[in-house]
Design an enzyme around this catalytic site. Structure first.
Site, PDB file in Angstrom:
ATOM      1  N   HIS A   1       0.845  -1.198   0.000  1.00  0.00           N
ATOM      2  CA  HIS A   1       0.000   0.000   0.000  1.00  0.00           C
ATOM      3  C   HIS A   1       0.874   1.239   0.000  1.00  0.00           C
ATOM      4  O   HIS A   1       1.974   1.231   0.561  1.00  0.00           O
ATOM      5  CB  HIS A   1      -0.936   0.016   1.219  1.00  0.00           C
ATOM      6  CG  HIS A   1      -0.221  -0.210   2.522  1.00  0.00           C
ATOM      7  ND1 HIS A   1       0.162  -1.460   2.946  1.00  0.00           N
ATOM      8  CD2 HIS A   1       0.201   0.660   3.470  1.00  0.00           C
ATOM      9  CE1 HIS A   1       0.782  -1.358   4.118  1.00  0.00           C
ATOM     10  NE2 HIS A   1       0.825  -0.079   4.455  1.00  0.00           N
TER      11      HIS A   1
ATOM     12  N   HIS B   1       1.069   5.245   1.136  1.00  0.00           N
ATOM     13  CA  HIS B   1       0.481   6.220   2.061  1.00  0.00           C
ATOM     14  C   HIS B   1       0.497   7.599   1.398  1.00  0.00           C
ATOM     15  O   HIS B   1       1.559   8.059   0.982  1.00  0.00           O
ATOM     16  CB  HIS B   1       1.318   6.332   3.338  1.00  0.00           C
ATOM     17  CG  HIS B   1       1.372   5.105   4.180  1.00  0.00           C
ATOM     18  ND1 HIS B   1       0.680   4.989   5.360  1.00  0.00           N
ATOM     19  CD2 HIS B   1       2.046   3.936   4.036  1.00  0.00           C
ATOM     20  CE1 HIS B   1       0.940   3.808   5.915  1.00  0.00           C
ATOM     21  NE2 HIS B   1       1.762   3.144   5.134  1.00  0.00           N
TER      22      HIS B   1
HETATM   23  P1  AMP Z   1       2.400   0.016   7.252  1.00  0.00           P
HETATM   24  O1  AMP Z   1       2.212  -1.475   7.056  1.00  0.00           O
HETATM   25  O2  AMP Z   1       3.331   0.347   8.372  1.00  0.00           O
HETATM   26  O3  AMP Z   1       2.784   0.750   5.989  1.00  0.00           O
HETATM   27  O4  AMP Z   1       1.046   0.674   7.690  1.00  0.00           O
HETATM   28  C1  AMP Z   1      -0.181   0.028   7.777  1.00  0.00           C
HETATM   29  C2  AMP Z   1      -1.196   1.116   7.927  1.00  0.00           C
HETATM   30  O5  AMP Z   1      -2.471   0.540   7.818  1.00  0.00           O
HETATM   31  C3  AMP Z   1      -1.130   1.838   9.280  1.00  0.00           C
HETATM   32  O6  AMP Z   1      -0.939   3.234   9.046  1.00  0.00           O
HETATM   33  C4  AMP Z   1      -2.490   1.525   9.908  1.00  0.00           C
HETATM   34  O7  AMP Z   1      -3.015   2.609  10.636  1.00  0.00           O
HETATM   35  C5  AMP Z   1      -3.343   1.200   8.703  1.00  0.00           C
HETATM   36  N1  AMP Z   1      -4.437   0.279   8.961  1.00  0.00           N
HETATM   37  C6  AMP Z   1      -4.403  -0.893   9.642  1.00  0.00           C
HETATM   38  N2  AMP Z   1      -5.615  -1.501   9.641  1.00  0.00           N
HETATM   39  C7  AMP Z   1      -6.428  -0.672   8.925  1.00  0.00           C
HETATM   40  C8  AMP Z   1      -7.819  -0.736   8.575  1.00  0.00           C
HETATM   41  N3  AMP Z   1      -8.590  -1.756   8.953  1.00  0.00           N
HETATM   42  N4  AMP Z   1      -8.331   0.288   7.850  1.00  0.00           N
HETATM   43  C9  AMP Z   1      -7.551   1.332   7.484  1.00  0.00           C
HETATM   44  N5  AMP Z   1      -6.246   1.441   7.778  1.00  0.00           N
HETATM   45  C10 AMP Z   1      -5.690   0.449   8.495  1.00  0.00           C
END
Ligand code: AMP
Ligand code: ZN
Length: 138
Positions: free
Chosen positions: A99, A101
């Site tokens: 994903h 950001h």
């Molecule tokens: P990362 O894997 O560190 O790049 O970040 C994962 C991101 O996903 C974090 O910023 C979380 O806040 C976000 N996240 C986790 N679960 C959910 C969800 N169910 N809906 C939206 N965002 C999510």
């Protein structure tokens, strides 16, 4: 990927605040935003991270990201945004479904994402050579 949270969101098994969808990509708000409007751009096909992802999928993500980022910046009144990807546990990746950001930024908002340092003498050239060598051998 049965247990992947983002696959579950894409299949509609978990809720999300979806802001964009096409046949390859979805985008929804991050539940723990760095800044209001923090948005995640997610390919519908599961790949763990940027390195194991088909370049075609990346191209679709970037196309969607440009559209979504324009809307996020406009809707939040931001004057810029950071585009980020955490690839691997060491880089802070928590969800192992690729994903991007999109983090809206305001002038003088005080968020400091990239603390930097100086290279020692010759370090920069040595590293550049090592990286170029890897690229040549691919
Ligand atoms: P990362 O894997 O560190 O790049 O970040 C994962 C991101 O996903 C974090 O910023 C979380 O806040 C976000 N996240 C986790 N679960 C959910 C969800 N169910 N809906 C939206 N965002 C999510
Ligand atoms: Zn997944």
């Amino acid at each position: 990927m049965a247990d992947c949270i983002f696959c579950k969101i894409i299949r509609g098994e978990l809720p999300c605040s979806k802001v964009y969808e096409d046949d390859k990509v979805v985008a929804f708000l991050d539940i723990h935003p760095v800044r209001d409007g923090h948005t995640l751009v997610v390919p519908k096909i599961h790949c763990d991270n940027l390195l194991d992802c088909d370049p075609e999928v990346l191209a679709n993500m970037i196309r969607a990201t440009q559209k979504v980022a324009r809307a996020v910046v406009s809707a939040t009144g931001a004057s810029g945004f950071n585009l980020g990807v955490n690839s691997g546990r060491a880089a802070g990746q928590v969800i192992f479904h690729l994903h991007l950001h999109i983090i809206p930024r305001m002038e003088g908002d005080g968020l400091r994402l990239w603390p930097s340092r100086e290279y020692g003498s010759g370090e920069m050239q040595t590293l550049a050579e090592r990286i170029k060598q890897r690229l040549r051998s691919r």
